[in-house]
Motif scaffolding. Structure first.
Motif, PDB file in Angstrom:
ATOM      1  N   PRO A 113       0.687  -1.381  -0.056  1.00  0.00           N
ATOM      2  CA  PRO A 113       0.153  -0.081   0.025  1.00  0.00           C
ATOM      3  C   PRO A 113       0.815   1.284   0.035  1.00  0.00           C
ATOM      4  CG  PRO A 113      -0.778  -1.738   1.566  1.00  0.00           C
ATOM      5  CD  PRO A 113       0.477  -2.114   1.251  1.00  0.00           C
ATOM      6  N   TRP A 114       2.175   1.352   0.642  1.00  0.00           N
ATOM      7  CA  TRP A 114       2.926   2.437   0.725  1.00  0.00           C
ATOM      8  C   TRP A 114       3.629   2.631  -0.779  1.00  0.00           C
ATOM      9  CZ3 TRP A 114       8.173   2.612   3.454  1.00  0.00           C
ATOM     10  CH2 TRP A 114       8.410   3.946   3.879  1.00  0.00           C
ATOM     11  N   LEU A 115       4.008   1.706  -1.403  1.00  0.00           N
ATOM     12  CA  LEU A 115       4.509   1.851  -2.440  1.00  0.00           C
ATOM     13  C   LEU A 115       3.457   1.994  -3.788  1.00  0.00           C
ATOM     14  CD1 LEU A 115       6.943  -1.403  -2.103  1.00  0.00           C
ATOM     15  CD2 LEU A 115       7.444   1.205  -1.544  1.00  0.00           C
ATOM     16  N   LEU A 116       2.346   1.811  -3.913  1.00  0.00           N
ATOM     17  CA  LEU A 116       1.528   2.023  -4.906  1.00  0.00           C
ATOM     18  C   LEU A 116       1.236   3.553  -5.085  1.00  0.00           C
ATOM     19  CD1 LEU A 116      -1.362  -0.586  -4.315  1.00  0.00           C
ATOM     20  CD2 LEU A 116       0.409  -0.576  -6.058  1.00  0.00           C
ATOM     21  N   PRO A 117       1.134   4.000  -6.347  1.00  0.00           N
ATOM     22  CA  PRO A 117       0.979   5.348  -6.572  1.00  0.00           C
ATOM     23  C   PRO A 117      -0.450   5.757  -5.899  1.00  0.00           C
ATOM     24  CG  PRO A 117       1.663   4.373  -8.489  1.00  0.00           C
ATOM     25  CD  PRO A 117       1.451   3.131  -7.544  1.00  0.00           C
ATOM     26  N   LEU A 118      -0.534   7.018  -5.397  1.00  0.00           N
ATOM     27  CA  LEU A 118      -1.802   7.571  -4.539  1.00  0.00           C
ATOM     28  C   LEU A 118      -3.008   7.350  -5.337  1.00  0.00           C
ATOM     29  CD1 LEU A 118      -0.287  10.269  -2.379  1.00  0.00           C
ATOM     30  CD2 LEU A 118      -1.070   7.963  -1.862  1.00  0.00           C
ATOM     31  N   ILE A 119      -2.781   7.768  -6.908  1.00  0.00           N
ATOM     32  CA  ILE A 119      -3.920   7.789  -7.831  1.00  0.00           C
ATOM     33  C   ILE A 119      -4.556   6.153  -7.993  1.00  0.00           C
ATOM     34  CG2 ILE A 119      -2.390   7.451  -9.920  1.00  0.00           C
ATOM     35  CD1 ILE A 119      -4.545   9.167 -11.295  1.00  0.00           C
ATOM     36  N   VAL A 120      -3.526   5.369  -7.873  1.00  0.00           N
ATOM     37  CA  VAL A 120      -3.973   3.715  -7.858  1.00  0.00           C
ATOM     38  C   VAL A 120      -4.729   3.448  -6.676  1.00  0.00           C
ATOM     39  CG1 VAL A 120      -3.211   1.198  -8.088  1.00  0.00           C
ATOM     40  CG2 VAL A 120      -2.134   3.225  -9.480  1.00  0.00           C
ATOM     41  N   SER A 121      -4.242   3.850  -5.535  1.00  0.00           N
ATOM     42  CA  SER A 121      -4.867   3.526  -4.138  1.00  0.00           C
ATOM     43  C   SER A 121      -6.155   4.051  -4.022  1.00  0.00           C
ATOM     44  CB  SER A 121      -3.745   3.814  -3.128  1.00  0.00           C
ATOM     45  OG  SER A 121      -2.620   3.349  -3.158  1.00  0.00           O
ATOM     46  N   ILE A 163     -10.311   5.990   6.204  1.00  0.00           N
ATOM     47  CA  ILE A 163      -9.987   4.608   6.258  1.00  0.00           C
ATOM     48  C   ILE A 163      -9.034   4.325   5.130  1.00  0.00           C
ATOM     49  CG2 ILE A 163     -11.023   2.270   5.586  1.00  0.00           C
ATOM     50  CD1 ILE A 163     -13.629   2.949   6.809  1.00  0.00           C
ATOM     51  N   ALA A 164      -9.100   4.833   4.091  1.00  0.00           N
ATOM     52  CA  ALA A 164      -8.254   4.643   2.747  1.00  0.00           C
ATOM     53  C   ALA A 164      -6.890   5.321   3.266  1.00  0.00           C
ATOM     54  CB  ALA A 164      -8.781   5.337   1.498  1.00  0.00           C
ATOM     55  N   ASN A 165      -6.829   6.359   3.835  1.00  0.00           N
ATOM     56  CA  ASN A 165      -5.545   6.932   4.418  1.00  0.00           C
ATOM     57  C   ASN A 165      -4.832   6.162   5.387  1.00  0.00           C
ATOM     58  OD1 ASN A 165      -3.785   9.410   3.910  1.00  0.00           O
ATOM     59  ND2 ASN A 165      -4.267   9.415   6.444  1.00  0.00           N
ATOM     60  N   ILE A 166      -5.595   5.843   6.360  1.00  0.00           N
ATOM     61  CA  ILE A 166      -5.072   4.630   7.250  1.00  0.00           C
ATOM     62  C   ILE A 166      -4.257   3.406   6.742  1.00  0.00           C
ATOM     63  CG2 ILE A 166      -5.643   3.102   9.332  1.00  0.00           C
ATOM     64  CD1 ILE A 166      -7.969   5.203   9.965  1.00  0.00           C
ATOM     65  N   TRP A 167      -4.982   2.940   5.705  1.00  0.00           N
ATOM     66  CA  TRP A 167      -4.578   1.690   4.979  1.00  0.00           C
ATOM     67  C   TRP A 167      -3.234   2.247   4.379  1.00  0.00           C
ATOM     68  CZ3 TRP A 167      -4.108   1.009  -0.392  1.00  0.00           C
ATOM     69  CH2 TRP A 167      -3.977  -0.761  -0.753  1.00  0.00           C
ATOM     70  N   ILE A 168      -3.146   3.274   3.672  1.00  0.00           N
ATOM     71  CA  ILE A 168      -1.893   3.643   3.165  1.00  0.00           C
ATOM     72  C   ILE A 168      -0.691   3.970   3.974  1.00  0.00           C
ATOM     73  CG2 ILE A 168      -0.859   5.535   1.684  1.00  0.00           C
ATOM     74  CD1 ILE A 168      -3.606   5.763   0.208  1.00  0.00           C
ATOM     75  N   GLY A 169      -1.049   4.677   5.221  1.00  0.00           N
ATOM     76  CA  GLY A 169      -0.100   4.951   6.311  1.00  0.00           C
ATOM     77  C   GLY A 169       0.570   3.789   7.204  1.00  0.00           C
ATOM     78  N   ILE A 170      -0.312   2.635   7.244  1.00  0.00           N
ATOM     79  CA  ILE A 170      -0.053   1.727   8.274  1.00  0.00           C
ATOM     80  C   ILE A 170       1.544   1.051   7.932  1.00  0.00           C
ATOM     81  CG2 ILE A 170      -0.116  -0.700   8.866  1.00  0.00           C
ATOM     82  CD1 ILE A 170      -3.316   0.009   8.776  1.00  0.00           C
ATOM     83  N   PRO A 171       1.950   0.816   6.594  1.00  0.00           N
ATOM     84  CA  PRO A 171       3.348   0.318   6.232  1.00  0.00           C
ATOM     85  C   PRO A 171       4.460   1.325   6.858  1.00  0.00           C
ATOM     86  CG  PRO A 171       1.765   0.179   4.572  1.00  0.00           C
ATOM     87  CD  PRO A 171       0.996   0.836   5.435  1.00  0.00           C
ATOM     88  N   LYS A 228      -1.490  17.551   4.629  1.00  0.00           N
ATOM     89  CA  LYS A 228      -1.397  18.149   3.337  1.00  0.00           C
ATOM     90  C   LYS A 228      -1.916  16.945   2.134  1.00  0.00           C
ATOM     91  CE  LYS A 228       3.436  16.669   2.391  1.00  0.00           C
ATOM     92  NZ  LYS A 228       3.076  15.709   1.526  1.00  0.00           N
ATOM     93  N   VAL A 229      -2.659  15.833   2.871  1.00  0.00           N
ATOM     94  CA  VAL A 229      -3.173  14.782   2.081  1.00  0.00           C
ATOM     95  C   VAL A 229      -4.108  15.432   0.917  1.00  0.00           C
ATOM     96  CG1 VAL A 229      -4.673  12.720   1.941  1.00  0.00           C
ATOM     97  CG2 VAL A 229      -2.779  12.755   3.506  1.00  0.00           C
ATOM     98  N   PHE A 230      -3.927  15.013  -0.107  1.00  0.00           N
ATOM     99  CA  PHE A 230      -4.893  15.815  -1.308  1.00  0.00           C
ATOM    100  C   PHE A 230      -5.446  14.702  -2.216  1.00  0.00           C
ATOM    101  CE2 PHE A 230      -5.377  17.348  -5.847  1.00  0.00           C
ATOM    102  CZ  PHE A 230      -6.527  18.157  -5.501  1.00  0.00           C
ATOM    103  N   ASP A 231      -4.492  13.985  -2.781  1.00  0.00           N
ATOM    104  CA  ASP A 231      -4.938  12.918  -3.739  1.00  0.00           C
ATOM    105  C   ASP A 231      -6.059  11.955  -3.307  1.00  0.00           C
ATOM    106  OD1 ASP A 231      -1.895  13.594  -3.206  1.00  0.00           O
ATOM    107  OD2 ASP A 231      -1.883  13.147  -5.457  1.00  0.00           O
ATOM    108  N   ILE A 232      -5.927  11.386  -2.180  1.00  0.00           N
ATOM    109  CA  ILE A 232      -6.745  10.483  -1.806  1.00  0.00           C
ATOM    110  C   ILE A 232      -8.218  11.070  -1.714  1.00  0.00           C
ATOM    111  CG2 ILE A 232      -7.518   8.761  -0.110  1.00  0.00           C
ATOM    112  CD1 ILE A 232      -5.313   7.965  -1.541  1.00  0.00           C
ATOM    113  N   ILE A 235      -9.708  12.137  -5.186  1.00  0.00           N
ATOM    114  CA  ILE A 235      -9.905  10.988  -6.325  1.00  0.00           C
ATOM    115  C   ILE A 235     -11.222  10.413  -5.833  1.00  0.00           C
ATOM    116  CG2 ILE A 235      -9.279   8.914  -6.891  1.00  0.00           C
ATOM    117  CD1 ILE A 235      -6.353   9.781  -6.869  1.00  0.00           C
ATOM    118  N   MET A 236     -11.569  10.381  -4.671  1.00  0.00           N
ATOM    119  CA  MET A 236     -12.450   9.388  -4.199  1.00  0.00           C
ATOM    120  C   MET A 236     -13.783  10.255  -3.573  1.00  0.00           C
ATOM    121  SD  MET A 236     -10.664   7.061  -1.020  1.00  0.00           S
ATOM    122  CE  MET A 236     -12.420   6.312  -0.527  1.00  0.00           C
ATOM    123  N   THR A 237     -13.752  11.592  -3.433  1.00  0.00           N
ATOM    124  CA  THR A 237     -15.061  12.257  -2.898  1.00  0.00           C
ATOM    125  C   THR A 237     -14.921  13.694  -3.586  1.00  0.00           C
ATOM    126  OG1 THR A 237     -14.230  13.100  -0.953  1.00  0.00           O
ATOM    127  CG2 THR A 237     -15.580  11.162  -1.017  1.00  0.00           C
TER     128      THR A 237
END
Length: 295
Positions: A113-121, A163-171, A228-232, A235-237
């Motif tokens: 999850p940490w390595l994937l591009p944010l647009i993919v996540s 939830i999506a941002n938590i999943w990305i930041g756990i790694p 500063k999270v913007f992408d997620i 893209i989602m909402t």
């Protein structure tokens, strides 16, 4: 002569760093501040000559009802992300300190999850949480539960992007905290075992206090990133519906570039508020570090 050579060598290493900071951080920051203090239009943005308005853009932003919503959403989004990312990452780091077969492979898989591009996540989570064809609602339907409008309901949109941002930041938390745990001397655990400490007592009185400096830098970096999270979110909402998942980052972009009549000044003002929040977090971290060193 030796002293002069040392000074020249020092400046030779320092000048490229200072030039990089000025070009990549100083100039963009100056431009953002200048944007927030002038009444820029599309024409003056290209040709220049925008009139100076002082703090009028900031007054406009603070008087807008959307500022309170975006600020609260930013704080809730950041706090919830940090708490769950750190808690889950720490639990997984403690788990992976035990040596077992395929532990290295599983730890590497958790980095995906940490390595994937944010647009993919972001696109993946938008598909999973889709109200009509998402896998999450299909799973809820299989359990006999009513589907949830994850991305289109004002009550659930902020929860979904969190939830999506938590999943990305756990790694990230897993990697940093695992490295900190591996650096704790084994003699400390042996001493606690001789004193008759249980597993929870060892974690509470030995592991967690020793891991505190690593935890502090992990939380600080996570705070600066999450603010500063913007992408997620975009893209989602796109900050909707009705601004229910809008944060300072998304609102700043929406003001400056997301409409037919861009408002560069107010957008830059919101961005500067975000910079001040991150700067304040850095000052708090420095003060805590000094307090720990003195203690």
């Amino acid at each position: 002569m030796r002293l002069d050579k040392k000074r020249l060598a020092g400046w030779a290493f320092l000048v490229p760093l200072v030039a990089y900071l000025l070009a990549c951080y100083g100039y963009p920051l100056y431009t953002t501040v200048d944007l927030s203090l002038r009444d820029y239009t599309v024409r003056t943005f290209v040709r220049g000559g925008a009139p100076f308005t002082g703090f009028a853009n900031y007054a406009t932003v603070f008087a807008d009802p959307r500022f309170t919503t975006a600020l609260v959403n930013t704080l809730v989004f950041t706090a919830a992300s940090l708490v769950f990312q750190y808690a889950i990452g720490l639990a997984m780091a403690v788990f992976f300190t035990r040596r077992f077969r395929l532990s290295a492979t599983l730890r590497a898989l958790f980095l995906v999850p940490w390595l994937l591009p944010l647009i993919v996540s972001g696109s993946t989570w938008a598909w999973l949480l889709n109200s009509e064809s998402g896998l999450v609602n299909a799973f809820l339907h299989g359990l006999g539960l009513a589907p949830v409008d994850w991305l289109t309901s004002p009550s659930w949109s902020l929860v979904s992007v969190t939830i999506a941002n938590i999943w990305i930041g756990i790694p990230f938390n897993l990697v940093v905290l695992h490295s900190g745990l591996r650096n704790i001397p084994a003699e400390v655990y042996e001493a606690s075992a001789l004193d008759g400490a249980t597993g929870w007592q060892t974690f509470r009185h030995v592991t967690f206090p020793v891991l505190r400096p690593v935890s502090a830098i992990t939380l600080l970096l996570g705070l600066v990133y999450t603010l500063k999270v913007f992408d997620i979110i975009w893209i989602m909402t796109r900050g909707g519906p009705s601004g229910s998942s809008s944060t300072l980052a998304t609102w700043s972009y929406e003001l400056g570039f997301g409409s037919m009549l861009p408002k560069f000044g107010p957008g830059a003002a919101v961005g500067n508020v975000l910079i001040l929040l991150a700067f304040a977090a850095g000052l708090v971290y420095i003060r805590l570090q000094r307090h720990q060193e003195q203690a």
